[in-house]
Write a protein that holds these residues in place. Structure first.
Motif, mmCIF file in Angstrom:
data_model
loop_
_atom_site.group_PDB
_atom_site.id
_atom_site.type_symbol
_atom_site.label_atom_id
_atom_site.label_comp_id
_atom_site.label_asym_id
_atom_site.label_seq_id
_atom_site.Cartn_x
_atom_site.Cartn_y
_atom_site.Cartn_z
ATOM 1 N N VAL A 2 -44.085 -15.141 -33.942
ATOM 2 C CA VAL A 2 -42.911 -14.793 -33.136
ATOM 3 C C VAL A 2 -42.503 -13.351 -33.391
ATOM 4 O O VAL A 2 -42.166 -12.599 -32.463
ATOM 5 N N SER A 3 -42.542 -12.938 -34.664
ATOM 6 C CA SER A 3 -42.120 -11.569 -34.999
ATOM 7 C C SER A 3 -43.046 -10.516 -34.406
ATOM 8 O O SER A 3 -42.627 -9.387 -34.154
ATOM 9 N N LYS A 4 -44.308 -10.869 -34.165
ATOM 10 C CA LYS A 4 -45.263 -9.907 -33.602
ATOM 11 C C LYS A 4 -45.184 -9.819 -32.083
ATOM 12 O O LYS A 4 -45.839 -8.954 -31.486
ATOM 13 N N SER A 5 -44.431 -10.702 -31.445
ATOM 14 C CA SER A 5 -44.368 -10.687 -29.978
ATOM 15 C C SER A 5 -43.723 -9.415 -29.454
ATOM 16 O O SER A 5 -43.949 -9.037 -28.301
ATOM 17 N N GLY A 6 -42.907 -8.760 -30.288
ATOM 18 C CA GLY A 6 -42.253 -7.531 -29.852
ATOM 19 C C GLY A 6 -43.213 -6.389 -29.621
ATOM 20 O O GLY A 6 -42.844 -5.380 -28.993
ATOM 21 N N TYR A 7 -44.440 -6.498 -30.118
ATOM 22 C CA TYR A 7 -45.424 -5.440 -29.900
ATOM 23 C C TYR A 7 -46.079 -5.529 -28.519
ATOM 24 O O TYR A 7 -46.835 -4.631 -28.135
ATOM 25 N N TRP A 8 -45.832 -6.617 -27.824
ATOM 26 C CA TRP A 8 -46.482 -6.852 -26.529
ATOM 27 C C TRP A 8 -45.503 -6.603 -25.391
ATOM 28 O O TRP A 8 -44.286 -6.737 -25.548
ATOM 29 N N PRO A 9 -46.033 -6.264 -24.189
ATOM 30 C CA PRO A 9 -45.150 -6.189 -23.017
ATOM 31 C C PRO A 9 -44.826 -7.595 -22.520
ATOM 32 O O PRO A 9 -45.480 -8.578 -22.885
ATOM 33 N N THR A 10 -43.814 -7.687 -21.679
ATOM 34 C CA THR A 10 -43.474 -8.950 -21.027
ATOM 35 C C THR A 10 -43.717 -8.801 -19.528
ATOM 36 O O THR A 10 -43.474 -7.742 -18.944
ATOM 37 N N LEU A 11 -44.200 -9.858 -18.929
ATOM 38 C CA LEU A 11 -44.489 -9.876 -17.500
ATOM 39 C C LEU A 11 -43.796 -11.085 -16.896
ATOM 40 O O LEU A 11 -43.966 -12.210 -17.367
ATOM 41 N N GLU A 12 -43.014 -10.826 -15.850
ATOM 42 C CA GLU A 12 -42.202 -11.885 -15.265
ATOM 43 C C GLU A 12 -42.306 -11.824 -13.743
ATOM 44 O O GLU A 12 -42.288 -10.740 -13.137
ATOM 45 N N LEU A 13 -42.408 -12.977 -13.119
ATOM 46 C CA LEU A 13 -42.383 -13.099 -11.668
ATOM 47 C C LEU A 13 -40.948 -13.369 -11.235
ATOM 48 O O LEU A 13 -40.308 -14.293 -11.727
ATOM 49 N N GLY A 16 -37.538 0.547 -35.166
ATOM 50 C CA GLY A 16 -38.320 -0.068 -36.240
ATOM 51 C C GLY A 16 -37.959 -1.504 -36.530
ATOM 52 O O GLY A 16 -38.395 -2.076 -37.535
ATOM 53 N N ALA A 17 -37.164 -2.121 -35.625
ATOM 54 C CA ALA A 17 -36.734 -3.506 -35.871
ATOM 55 C C ALA A 17 -37.904 -4.471 -35.845
ATOM 56 O O ALA A 17 -37.966 -5.424 -36.629
ATOM 57 N N ASP A 18 -38.872 -4.253 -34.925
ATOM 58 C CA ASP A 18 -40.013 -5.161 -34.834
ATOM 59 C C ASP A 18 -40.844 -5.134 -36.109
ATOM 60 O O ASP A 18 -41.287 -6.175 -36.608
ATOM 61 N N ARG A 19 -41.067 -3.933 -36.643
ATOM 62 C CA ARG A 19 -41.848 -3.833 -37.873
ATOM 63 C C ARG A 19 -41.122 -4.505 -39.032
ATOM 64 O O ARG A 19 -41.738 -5.223 -39.832
ATOM 65 N N LEU A 76 -42.694 -5.823 -15.132
ATOM 66 C CA LEU A 76 -43.299 -5.545 -16.437
ATOM 67 C C LEU A 76 -42.302 -4.777 -17.274
ATOM 68 O O LEU A 76 -41.718 -3.779 -16.806
ATOM 69 N N ASN A 77 -42.105 -5.213 -18.494
ATOM 70 C CA ASN A 77 -41.212 -4.501 -19.409
ATOM 71 C C ASN A 77 -41.946 -4.301 -20.734
ATOM 72 O O ASN A 77 -42.459 -5.250 -21.333
ATOM 73 N N TYR A 78 -42.025 -3.071 -21.186
ATOM 74 C CA TYR A 78 -42.723 -2.738 -22.432
ATOM 75 C C TYR A 78 -41.809 -1.843 -23.265
ATOM 76 O O TYR A 78 -41.562 -0.694 -22.899
ATOM 77 N N ASN A 79 -41.301 -2.426 -24.358
ATOM 78 C CA ASN A 79 -40.435 -1.645 -25.241
ATOM 79 C C ASN A 79 -41.275 -0.644 -26.031
ATOM 80 O O ASN A 79 -42.273 -0.995 -26.652
ATOM 81 N N LEU A 80 -40.880 0.625 -25.979
ATOM 82 C CA LEU A 80 -41.616 1.686 -26.667
ATOM 83 C C LEU A 80 -41.029 1.999 -28.041
ATOM 84 O O LEU A 80 -41.767 2.378 -28.949
ATOM 85 N N PHE A 81 -39.736 1.819 -28.208
ATOM 86 C CA PHE A 81 -39.127 2.101 -29.514
ATOM 87 C C PHE A 81 -37.791 1.394 -29.590
ATOM 88 O O PHE A 81 -36.992 1.444 -28.650
ATOM 89 N N ASN A 82 -37.561 0.679 -30.698
ATOM 90 C CA ASN A 82 -36.261 0.035 -30.906
ATOM 91 C C ASN A 82 -35.781 0.213 -32.338
ATOM 92 O O ASN A 82 -35.190 -0.684 -32.933
#
Length: 591
Positions: A258-269, A303-306, A295-301
């Motif tokens: 779950v914690s690694k999901s932030g490294y991926w983009p999200t795709l929604e219809l 360092g919370a994901d790490r 499509l949503n891809y977080n580029l920087f937040n």
């Protein structure tokens, strides 16, 4: 046939249940009525719904919005004051990809559900033991009150006899004072036992949910105990607390996903249909429709994901330590309970003999006192000793049965032994993916220390059926060379992968560690020795710790090397002489 326990049904019918008259009834009512067990049951059901909440992420979301009212718009040069502006929209949103967050979250909560279930089973085993202890304690102190009452009656009879002798002038005043003091002590002992009975009866009522009525003395559960060789393996692998710790490891591993999901983009219809009248003050009906892939891809937040990933990894590491602690705790509790059973079984023989001998001595002393050959102090002392002996014997019987229940509970065999089925929630530990082989690794020894030897000493001559034989003459020193040669040959056969020769160094009485039977162990060894690649086995510091003409105990450091793997362990072997060959019957890794 096992009688099933059903908490959901019990919540509505237990109030009208009849008082518990047997041990099985008392345990069943404790489990079905106890607030702590029911709390864990509701927590388990809540965890089931939590998993369903996570699985909802796989399904689409549909939102309807509608509104009606007036709107005002003041633009330069416009003279229109207001207009009627109703609107409605229908929107559908379907997650197509979220970095596996929904999958791992559902898996994590699924394992959390398993943790709650196994904790529920652990609570039922714990309260079953408490109920058994309370049941036996009520029986124990009812018997103690009877013993104390009989002891008081005996002292009253002695006091009356001495009082009559003193009044008649044939007894001494000091004997009457001594009898009076012992009578007061007997009355105090009775009050103590009555208070103890009151206390344990209150504990029984707290656990079972009703006052103790007429309780029948149950049969011993000792026949259901596993053998010493398989006890620890069963206790650890079947114990709900250990299974809960394994499920917690898998839950933590899913949390890492779950914690690694932030490294991926999200795709929604997204699909929507809208209606609005008089849009922006312009008369008319307006309809709009939209179908889009977002499509949503977080580029920087920040360092919370790490940081979240590092947090989940540390939680996974902690869960492995919790599992190892559970293993040690179960091993300790099982070992102590097993030792108590062995000790009390042996001790009961001596306590029964002590009570019988003291009773005979008491009867003889009273007869001798009547003809003037024993003093009053002798009689009073034997009465008190008999009272203490009877109390100790009764206590040992109860303590033995409670110790047996503790052993069975550690192996999760207590409820089946009482013909009660554990609470069933249709949980399959293997229904979820994401598990690894080392999750169930047992981090503590499965070798149960053999305490039987220290309790297996022969009875005293007065109790033994035969006279004690004289000690044999001292044996001549034996050479350790054949033992060392056998150890060296065993290591060579292992290193050369000579399976037949290697297995030939194990005797017929050999019992593998880790709970395996002989056939499974032999199949495992044949498979491992049949793997391609060379191995090296070196023994360092070989010492013969003890040796007799037929047995030897050897200890050494074993250095094992194979392709891509090596380890060093301290090992201890027990060998017996079979014919003219020394063969291994125990093989134990010390560290």
């Amino acid at each position: 046939m096992l009688r099933p326990l059903t908490l959901a049904l019990s919540l509505t019918v237990v109030a009208a249940a009849a008082p518990a008259a047997s041990l099985n009834d008392a345990v069943e009512k404790t489990i079905l009525r106890n607030p702590d067990v029911k709390t864990r049951w509701y927590q388990f059901r809540a965890s089931t719904e939590a998993q369903q909440i996570a699985k909802a992420g796989y399904l689409p979301r549909v939102d309807l919005q509608a509104g009606a009212g007036r709107a005002w718009q003041h633009d330069e040069g416009s003279s229109k004051d207001g207009y009627y502006n109703p609107s409605a929209s229908l929107e559908l949103r379907q997650m197509l990809f979220d970095g596996f967050a929904t999958r791992d979250q559902a898996r994590r909560l699924g394992y959390d559900k398993q943790v709650s279930y196994f904790e529920l089973l652990a609570a039922t085993d714990d309260y079953a033991v408490q109920a058994i202890a309370a049941y036996y304690d009520v029986l124990r102190y009812r018997e103690q009150v009877e013993l104390a009452q009989r002891n008081l009656n005996t002292h009253q009879d002695i006091y009356k006899l001495i009082e009559e002798r003193t009044t008649a002038g044939v007894g001494r005043r000091v004997d009457l004072e001594q009898a009076s003091g012992r009578l007061a002590l007997a009355e105090s002992n009775l009050m103590t036992e009555q208070a103890n009975l009151y206390d344990v009866s209150a504990r029984y009522a707290r656990l079972v949910g009703e006052e103790a009525g007429e309780l029948t003395r149950p049969e011993s559960l000792e026949a259901a105990l596993p053998s010493q060789s398989e006890l620890l393996g069963l206790a650890i692998r079947q114990n709900p607390a250990f299974k809960a710790s394994i499920a917690a490891i898998r839950s933590a591993r899913a949390g890492v996903g779950v914690s690694k999901s932030g490294y991926w983009p999200t795709l929604e219809l997204q699909a929507s249909q809208g209606y609005e009248r008089n849009q922006d003050g312009i008369d008319g009906d307006y309809h709009d429709s939209r179908v889009m892939l977002m499509l949503n891809y977080n580029l920087f937040n920040g360092g919370a994901d790490r940081a979240r990933e590092r947090q989940s990894l540390e939680q996974l590491n902690a869960s492995f330590e919790v599992r190892d602690k559970a293993c040690r705790d179960i091993r300790q509790s099982t070992t102590i309970a097993w030792n108590d059973v062995q000790r009390l079984n042996r001790q009961l023989t001596y306590l029964a003999q002590h009570e019988l001998s003291t009773r005979k001595a008491r009867d003889a002393y009273r007869q001798q006192f009547d003809i003037g050959q024993r003093t009053l102090l002798d009689v009073l002392d034997t009465e008190n000793e008999l009272f203490d002996a009877a109390r100790s014997l009764a206590n040992a019987h109860v303590d033995r049965e409670v110790a047996v229940a503790r052993v069975l509970a550690q192996a999760h065999l207590l409820l089946p032994t009482l013909k009660l089925a554990p609470l069933d929630a249709n949980i399959d530990p293997n229904e979820l993916s994401g598990s690894e082989l080392n999750d169930e690794q047992i981090g503590c020894s499965l070798n149960l220390p053999d305490s039987s030897a220290q309790y297996a000493a022969p009875l005293p001559t007065a109790l033994a059926p035969e006279a004690v034989k004289p000690a044999p003459a001292a044996a001549k020193p034996v050479s350790s060379q054949p033992v060392l040669q056998a150890i060296e040959g065993w290591s060579r056969a292992w290193a050369s992968k000579d399976v037949a020769a290697y297995l030939g160094y194990y005797g017929g009485e050999f019992k593998p560690e880790n709970g395996l039977d002989r056939a499974a162990w032999q199949a495992q060894r044949e498979e491992r020795l049949g793997r391609p690649g060379s191995i090296s086995v070196k023994l360092e510091g070989v010492q013969v710790l003890r040796q007799s003409t037929r047995a030897a105990e050897v200890q050494f450091a074993q250095v094992y090397t194979a392709d891509g793997y090596n380890d060093r362990v301290q090992k201890q072997l027990l060998l017996l002489l079979e014919g003219d060959r020394w063969k291994i019957v125990r093989e134990r890794v010390l560290q």
